[in-house]
Design a protein around this motif. Structure first.
Motif, PDB file in Angstrom:
ATOM      1  N   GLY A 137       0.783  -1.226   0.000  1.00  0.00           N
ATOM      2  CA  GLY A 137       0.000   0.000   0.000  1.00  0.00           C
ATOM      3  C   GLY A 137       0.815   1.276   0.000  1.00  0.00           C
ATOM      4  O   GLY A 137       0.259   2.370  -0.064  1.00  0.00           O
ATOM      5  N   GLU A 138       2.131   1.186   0.080  1.00  0.00           N
ATOM      6  CA  GLU A 138       2.976   2.378   0.076  1.00  0.00           C
ATOM      7  C   GLU A 138       3.537   2.592  -1.329  1.00  0.00           C
ATOM      8  O   GLU A 138       4.009   1.654  -1.967  1.00  0.00           O
ATOM      9  N   SER A 139       3.488   3.815  -1.797  1.00  0.00           N
ATOM     10  CA  SER A 139       3.973   4.125  -3.149  1.00  0.00           C
ATOM     11  C   SER A 139       5.498   4.221  -3.179  1.00  0.00           C
ATOM     12  O   SER A 139       6.147   4.362  -2.141  1.00  0.00           O
ATOM     13  N   HIS A 140       6.067   4.164  -4.385  1.00  0.00           N
ATOM     14  CA  HIS A 140       7.515   4.327  -4.533  1.00  0.00           C
ATOM     15  C   HIS A 140       7.956   5.696  -4.035  1.00  0.00           C
ATOM     16  O   HIS A 140       9.026   5.835  -3.439  1.00  0.00           O
ATOM     17  N   LYS A 141       7.140   6.718  -4.273  1.00  0.00           N
ATOM     18  CA  LYS A 141       7.482   8.064  -3.803  1.00  0.00           C
ATOM     19  C   LYS A 141       7.580   8.096  -2.281  1.00  0.00           C
ATOM     20  O   LYS A 141       8.499   8.693  -1.728  1.00  0.00           O
TER      21      LYS A 141
END
Length: 92
Positions: free
Chosen positions: A14-18
């Protein structure tokens, strides 16, 4: 005695690359603010534990934001279908 901090750039579900890269930079800056001597970075392709794509670029970003922190690039090379691991460490 010297102290260091290590960042695996892990991507939780659920965590983005950004968000991963923002945390990578925040931890590096915080390491210097907390008087750590080194900040170890890990490159580990093709897993959720190494999303820093190019450690040299990521560390250049940190070098521009810190003044005393020594950055260490820890690169793992896995040979196909063997348990042999080669590694290289770069210091800045």
């Amino acid at each position: 005695m010297k102290f260091g901090n290590i960042c695996f750039s892990y991507q939780p579900p659920g965590e983005s690359h950004k968000e991963v890269m923002d945390r990578f930079v925040r931890l590096g800056v915080a390491s210097e603010e907390l008087n750590f001597d080194t900040y170890w970075t890990l490159e580990h392709h093709f897993t959720e534990f190494g999303l820093t794509g190019n450690l040299f670029v990521a560390c250049a970003n940190l070098l521009g934001r810190t003044t005393n922190l020594m950055l260490v690039l820890w690169v793992l090379f896995f040979q196909q279908l063997t348990l042999h691991v080669r590694w290289k460490i770069y210091y800045f």
